[in-house]
Structure formats: structure tokens, C-alpha cells
Design a protein around this motif. Sequence first.
Motif, mmCIF file in Angstrom:
data_model
loop_
_atom_site.group_PDB
_atom_site.id
_atom_site.type_symbol
_atom_site.label_atom_id
_atom_site.label_comp_id
_atom_site.label_asym_id
_atom_site.label_seq_id
_atom_site.Cartn_x
_atom_site.Cartn_y
_atom_site.Cartn_z
ATOM 1 N N LEU A 31 -8.418 12.229 0.113
ATOM 2 C CA LEU A 31 -7.662 11.092 -0.425
ATOM 3 C C LEU A 31 -8.091 10.722 -1.851
ATOM 4 O O LEU A 31 -7.239 10.541 -2.720
ATOM 5 C CB LEU A 31 -7.764 9.890 0.517
ATOM 6 C CG LEU A 31 -6.889 8.691 0.170
ATOM 7 C CD1 LEU A 31 -5.405 9.065 0.106
ATOM 8 C CD2 LEU A 31 -7.107 7.577 1.189
ATOM 9 N N PRO A 32 -9.386 10.632 -2.139
ATOM 10 C CA PRO A 32 -9.776 10.355 -3.525
ATOM 11 C C PRO A 32 -9.306 11.430 -4.509
ATOM 12 O O PRO A 32 -8.933 11.122 -5.646
ATOM 13 C CB PRO A 32 -11.303 10.290 -3.478
ATOM 14 C CG PRO A 32 -11.597 9.847 -2.092
ATOM 15 C CD PRO A 32 -10.552 10.534 -1.255
ATOM 16 N N LEU A 46 -9.094 2.508 -4.595
ATOM 17 C CA LEU A 46 -10.294 2.447 -3.753
ATOM 18 C C LEU A 46 -10.220 3.404 -2.553
ATOM 19 O O LEU A 46 -10.505 3.020 -1.421
ATOM 20 C CB LEU A 46 -10.523 1.015 -3.262
ATOM 21 C CG LEU A 46 -10.584 -0.071 -4.336
ATOM 22 C CD1 LEU A 46 -10.679 -1.449 -3.692
ATOM 23 C CD2 LEU A 46 -11.734 0.164 -5.293
ATOM 24 N N PRO A 47 -9.864 4.674 -2.794
ATOM 25 C CA PRO A 47 -9.623 5.591 -1.669
ATOM 26 C C PRO A 47 -10.861 5.980 -0.876
ATOM 27 O O PRO A 47 -10.744 6.359 0.297
ATOM 28 C CB PRO A 47 -9.027 6.823 -2.359
ATOM 29 C CG PRO A 47 -9.617 6.798 -3.734
ATOM 30 C CD PRO A 47 -9.680 5.332 -4.096
ATOM 31 N N ILE A 48 -12.034 5.876 -1.453
ATOM 32 C CA ILE A 48 -13.263 6.309 -0.781
ATOM 33 C C ILE A 48 -13.571 5.446 0.449
ATOM 34 O O ILE A 48 -14.330 5.846 1.318
ATOM 35 C CB ILE A 48 -14.461 6.316 -1.765
ATOM 36 C CG1 ILE A 48 -15.637 7.107 -1.197
ATOM 37 C CG2 ILE A 48 -14.908 4.907 -2.109
ATOM 38 C CD1 ILE A 48 -15.491 8.583 -1.280
ATOM 39 N N ASP A 144 -13.465 -4.447 -8.492
ATOM 40 C CA ASP A 144 -12.537 -4.281 -7.382
ATOM 41 C C ASP A 144 -11.551 -5.449 -7.303
ATOM 42 O O ASP A 144 -10.389 -5.262 -6.946
ATOM 43 C CB ASP A 144 -13.280 -4.151 -6.053
ATOM 44 C CG ASP A 144 -13.987 -2.816 -5.900
ATOM 45 O OD1 ASP A 144 -13.892 -1.967 -6.818
ATOM 46 O OD2 ASP A 144 -14.646 -2.619 -4.874
ATOM 47 N N PHE A 145 -12.004 -6.639 -7.653
ATOM 48 C CA PHE A 145 -11.102 -7.791 -7.638
ATOM 49 C C PHE A 145 -10.225 -7.840 -8.894
ATOM 50 O O PHE A 145 -9.148 -8.409 -8.877
ATOM 51 C CB PHE A 145 -11.881 -9.107 -7.499
ATOM 52 C CG PHE A 145 -12.397 -9.327 -6.107
ATOM 53 C CD1 PHE A 145 -11.548 -9.723 -5.088
ATOM 54 C CD2 PHE A 145 -13.728 -9.105 -5.805
ATOM 55 C CE1 PHE A 145 -12.006 -9.903 -3.795
ATOM 56 C CE2 PHE A 145 -14.210 -9.286 -4.521
ATOM 57 C CZ PHE A 145 -13.345 -9.687 -3.510
ATOM 58 N N ARG A 146 -10.704 -7.234 -9.972
ATOM 59 C CA ARG A 146 -9.910 -7.217 -11.203
ATOM 60 C C ARG A 146 -8.814 -6.160 -11.154
ATOM 61 O O ARG A 146 -7.682 -6.433 -11.533
ATOM 62 C CB ARG A 146 -10.797 -6.964 -12.430
ATOM 63 C CG ARG A 146 -11.696 -8.122 -12.806
ATOM 64 C CD ARG A 146 -12.443 -7.901 -14.120
ATOM 65 N NE ARG A 146 -13.394 -6.780 -14.053
ATOM 66 C CZ ARG A 146 -13.218 -5.595 -14.652
ATOM 67 N NH1 ARG A 146 -12.153 -5.354 -15.370
ATOM 68 N NH2 ARG A 146 -14.124 -4.643 -14.536
ATOM 69 N N ILE A 147 -9.156 -4.945 -10.694
ATOM 70 C CA ILE A 147 -8.156 -3.870 -10.712
ATOM 71 C C ILE A 147 -7.964 -3.187 -9.363
ATOM 72 O O ILE A 147 -7.070 -2.356 -9.218
ATOM 73 C CB ILE A 147 -8.474 -2.814 -11.795
ATOM 74 C CG1 ILE A 147 -9.792 -2.114 -11.505
ATOM 75 C CG2 ILE A 147 -8.450 -3.416 -13.173
ATOM 76 C CD1 ILE A 147 -10.108 -0.966 -12.460
ATOM 77 N N GLY A 148 -8.767 -3.523 -8.369
ATOM 78 C CA GLY A 148 -8.708 -2.843 -7.086
ATOM 79 C C GLY A 148 -7.899 -3.536 -6.008
ATOM 80 O O GLY A 148 -7.912 -3.102 -4.857
ATOM 81 N N LEU A 153 -5.100 -3.796 -0.661
ATOM 82 C CA LEU A 153 -3.845 -3.939 0.086
ATOM 83 C C LEU A 153 -3.523 -2.668 0.869
ATOM 84 O O LEU A 153 -3.021 -2.734 1.993
ATOM 85 C CB LEU A 153 -2.700 -4.310 -0.859
ATOM 86 C CG LEU A 153 -2.799 -5.700 -1.479
ATOM 87 C CD1 LEU A 153 -1.715 -5.903 -2.530
ATOM 88 C CD2 LEU A 153 -2.728 -6.782 -0.407
ATOM 89 N N ILE A 154 -3.835 -1.509 0.284
ATOM 90 C CA ILE A 154 -3.646 -0.242 1.011
ATOM 91 C C ILE A 154 -4.572 -0.202 2.224
ATOM 92 O O ILE A 154 -4.170 0.214 3.310
ATOM 93 C CB ILE A 154 -3.883 0.965 0.079
ATOM 94 C CG1 ILE A 154 -2.739 1.063 -0.935
ATOM 95 C CG2 ILE A 154 -4.015 2.264 0.878
ATOM 96 C CD1 ILE A 154 -2.994 2.037 -2.065
ATOM 97 N N GLN A 155 -5.814 -0.648 2.044
ATOM 98 C CA GLN A 155 -6.741 -0.707 3.173
ATOM 99 C C GLN A 155 -6.174 -1.610 4.268
ATOM 100 O O GLN A 155 -6.201 -1.252 5.451
ATOM 101 C CB GLN A 155 -8.108 -1.229 2.726
ATOM 102 C CG GLN A 155 -8.881 -0.282 1.850
ATOM 103 C CD GLN A 155 -10.076 -0.949 1.203
ATOM 104 O OE1 GLN A 155 -10.615 -1.918 1.725
ATOM 105 N NE2 GLN A 155 -10.501 -0.429 0.062
ATOM 106 N N LEU A 156 -5.680 -2.767 3.867
ATOM 107 C CA LEU A 156 -5.185 -3.742 4.835
ATOM 108 C C LEU A 156 -3.934 -3.241 5.547
ATOM 109 O O LEU A 156 -3.907 -3.114 6.772
ATOM 110 C CB LEU A 156 -4.913 -5.081 4.141
ATOM 111 C CG LEU A 156 -4.353 -6.196 5.010
ATOM 112 C CD1 LEU A 156 -5.310 -6.536 6.153
ATOM 113 C CD2 LEU A 156 -4.089 -7.434 4.154
#
Length: 169
Positions: A31-32, A46-48, A144-148, A153-156
Motif C-alpha cells: 500500500l505505501p 498515512l498508508p503504513i 499528520d494533523f496538518r496534511i494527514g 479518514l481512509i483509516q476510519l
Amino acid sequence: METTAKLYSLNYSNAKTYLFVLLFVVGNIALPQLCHLVPYGGPTLLPIYFFTLIAGYKYGIRVGILTAILSPIINSLLFGMPLVAELPAILIKSGLLAVAVSIAAHYSKKISFPAILLAILTYQIIGTTIEWTMVGNFYDAAQDFRIGIPGMLIQLFGGYALLKAIAKI
């Protein structure tokens, strides 16, 4: 939004533990690589962390922790990403995610959207705080909060959807 599911807590003595770890690590390698085809794909998507979330929620803390530790290290050794300097923060966040989703699954006993959301926020907030103390710069630590946010959202949503899809397995 909850779904009844078969959730496991596999032991280190169970061969299935290592089979699932292998599968999730391969996912966390593939995925990464796909996401890095997009500019800033890693820091944005944040694919890892994706298959670590699935591993910890569905198969318990042991599968989650092994996936959380092995995925970033193997990716770094094979592809140079994440950078060695970034590994400590990523390993901490990845481990926190494995613990958070394992606890969420243990207490909810179901695939629960709110439980997954709480686990993601927990690992990100605690991980960002730890990273801030490590690097001494809040702006960098809060990347992660600035650009991740798309990655979270993908994780969620993606994590919830995949967990529902494999709920009865």
C-alpha cells in the motif's frame, strides 16, 4: 454503526499469528508503494498504518504489535521509506495504533465506527505529543494533523469497511 464480528486474540504460540502478521506486513509494504506514486502520498495518506489497524482490531494486540513493528522497519530497509530518522516516531505511532485498536475491539466486541474513530484519535494525539517531545517542534510533530487528515479518514472509513467485509471470517 456496529457490526457483530469474529474478533480474535491470537497468541505468540499460534502459527496463525505469524501467517496473519505476514499478510498484514505485505499489505503495509504494498500500500505505501502505491501511495508513494502520488506526490506526498505517504505523509498525506498515512498508508503504513492501514493494515496495522486491521491486524490489531481483528486479530488482537499480538498480531497488531508485530505488524506495527515489522512494517515500518521492513519498508525502510527495502525502500528507504520511511527514512531511518523518522522510524522512531512512526514505530511509536504504529505501536500506539495497534494497542488502541486492540483495546477498542476488546471493549466494543463488535466492529464499531465510534471505537475505530476513538482509537485513531488516541494514537494520533498521544503519538503527536510524544513526537513533539522528541523533535522539539510542534509544527513538525503535528504533520499528520496538518496534511494527514485524508489518511486518517481512509483509516476510519476504509478500515471500518474492510473490517465489516471480513467480519465473519
